[in-house]
Design a protein around this motif. Structure first.
Motif, mmCIF file in Angstrom:
data_model
loop_
_atom_site.group_PDB
_atom_site.id
_atom_site.type_symbol
_atom_site.label_atom_id
_atom_site.label_comp_id
_atom_site.label_asym_id
_atom_site.label_seq_id
_atom_site.Cartn_x
_atom_site.Cartn_y
_atom_site.Cartn_z
ATOM 1 N N LEU A 292 -3.146 3.074 -5.364
ATOM 2 C CA LEU A 292 -1.725 3.375 -5.535
ATOM 3 C C LEU A 292 -0.905 2.092 -5.419
ATOM 4 O O LEU A 292 0.058 1.885 -6.177
ATOM 5 N N GLY A 293 -1.282 1.219 -4.507
ATOM 6 C CA GLY A 293 -0.602 -0.072 -4.379
ATOM 7 C C GLY A 293 -0.684 -0.870 -5.663
ATOM 8 O O GLY A 293 0.292 -1.494 -6.091
ATOM 9 N N ARG A 294 -1.859 -0.830 -6.302
ATOM 10 C CA ARG A 294 -2.029 -1.560 -7.567
ATOM 11 C C ARG A 294 -1.143 -0.984 -8.665
ATOM 12 O O ARG A 294 -0.599 -1.716 -9.492
ATOM 13 N N MET A 295 -0.970 0.343 -8.664
ATOM 14 C CA MET A 295 -0.096 0.954 -9.674
ATOM 15 C C MET A 295 1.349 0.475 -9.483
ATOM 16 O O MET A 295 2.052 0.205 -10.457
ATOM 17 N N TYR A 296 1.776 0.362 -8.219
ATOM 18 C CA TYR A 296 3.128 -0.128 -7.959
ATOM 19 C C TYR A 296 3.246 -1.617 -8.265
ATOM 20 O O TYR A 296 4.277 -2.069 -8.770
ATOM 21 N N GLU A 297 2.195 -2.369 -7.998
ATOM 22 C CA GLU A 297 2.233 -3.803 -8.298
ATOM 23 C C GLU A 297 2.306 -4.053 -9.803
ATOM 24 O O GLU A 297 3.055 -4.921 -10.269
ATOM 25 N N GLU A 298 1.542 -3.270 -10.574
ATOM 26 C CA GLU A 298 1.445 -3.499 -12.013
ATOM 27 C C GLU A 298 2.388 -2.622 -12.833
ATOM 28 O O GLU A 298 2.475 -2.777 -14.052
ATOM 29 N N GLY A 299 3.085 -1.691 -12.169
ATOM 30 C CA GLY A 299 4.010 -0.820 -12.885
ATOM 31 C C GLY A 299 3.305 0.175 -13.785
ATOM 32 O O GLY A 299 3.735 0.426 -14.920
ATOM 33 N N GLU B 149 7.814 2.549 -11.646
ATOM 34 C CA GLU B 149 8.538 1.285 -11.705
ATOM 35 C C GLU B 149 7.826 0.264 -10.818
ATOM 36 O O GLU B 149 7.370 0.591 -9.723
ATOM 37 N N THR B 150 7.720 -0.952 -11.296
ATOM 38 C CA THR B 150 7.115 -2.006 -10.482
ATOM 39 C C THR B 150 7.876 -2.122 -9.161
ATOM 40 O O THR B 150 9.103 -2.174 -9.144
#
Length: 283
Positions: free
Chosen positions: A154-161, A165-166
């Motif tokens: 989930l952290g990677r999804m937020y990091e990469e948008g 949203e990023t």
């Protein structure tokens, strides 16, 4: 000879104690006794022992059989493990659709590992259409239960948008949660955030610390990143020889970035003697 429910439960408890202290032969014997009485928990544990070769010769076909028995009794752990067998093609032909089906069954029962695995299937479009929103939903469910793999994903999804949203602050929060549980991917990803100054002040010392934690677990991405730090002299004295050492560790695990870097080091004679044949090999 049939045993009572209480007797079976006692056998399972003794098997679990034996497993926890590393006495796999005894754990196998006890779980076999309980599994033969139809106990789903023991069937799942026995399947795991066959899958990992603990106390018995590795036998994926037997692991699959036992997982199916337990999954048929709605054991969520067994359903998740059965999904893994289908996803990886262990003891059965690789089948992403069947893997997703079993992950879904376990995830619907609240199994955090299955929720994370289901999220991976949606993120990568395996056995189902790629759907970042659905992936994020399942990662979130697992992360809320403290699952380190899901927190990292989930952290990677937020990091990469990806599907969101990023948000570097949210990525940092999630990576820290997972890294605090010893998750090597999260330690590596958090190290990248510090090395690049994403959502936090650039801090090469902290990046190095995190990369080293992850390399201690054999993480190839962290090995490659540590090589980059030595090659560039970021937070450490520049050393092409040390860079090459870490690139090789990662390259030997198949990390493409490290293979390219190692090839370039051999081509240019940095940290190693110039060797075009070796460069070509790594390229």
């Amino acid at each position: 000879m049939d045993a009572s429910a209480d007797e079976v439960m006692d056998i399972v408890r003794e098997g679990s104690r034996a497993y926890e202290r590393g006495d796999y032969k005894e754990a196998f014997r006890l779980f076999r006794m309980a599994a033969d009485q139809g106990d789903a928990y023991a069937q799942c544990n026995l399947g795991r022992m066959y899958a990992k070769g603990l106390g018995v010769e590795t036998d994926h076909a037997e692991a699959l059989r036992l997982y199916r028995l337990a999954a048929g009794q709605d054991d969520a752990r067994a359903q998740n493990n059965l999904g893994i067998m289908y996803e990886k093609g262990r003891g059965v032909g690789q089948d992403y659709a069947e893997a997703r089906k079993w992950y879904q069954k376990a995830a619907d029962q609240g199994d955090a590992g299955a929720q994370n695995n289901l999220g991976v299937m949606y993120e990568r479009g395996r056995g189902v259409g790629q759907d970042y929103a659905e992936a994020r939903k399942w990662y979130q469910k697992a992360a809320d239960q403290g699952d380190a793999y899901a927190q990292c994903n989930l952290g990677r999804m937020y990091e990469e948008g990806l599907g969101v949203e990023t948000d570097y602050n949210e990525a940092l929060r999630l990576y820290r949660l997972a890294a605090g549980q010893g998750n090597a991917d999260a330690q590596c990803n958090l190290g990248v955030m510090y090395a690049k100054g994403r959502g936090v002040g650039r801090d090469y010392d902290e990046a190095l610390r995190l990369f080293r934690l992850a390399t201690g677990q054999g993480n190839a991405y962290a090995q490659n990143n540590l090589g980059v730090m030595y090659m560039r002299g970021h937070g450490v004295e520049k050393s092409n020889a040390e860079a090459c050492r870490w690139f090789r560790k990662a390259a030997d695990q198949g990390n493409a970035g490290a293979q390219r870097s190692l090839g370039r080091m051999y081509e240019e004679g940095c940290g190693v003697g110039r060797d075009y044949a070796e460069a070509r090999h790594w390229y």
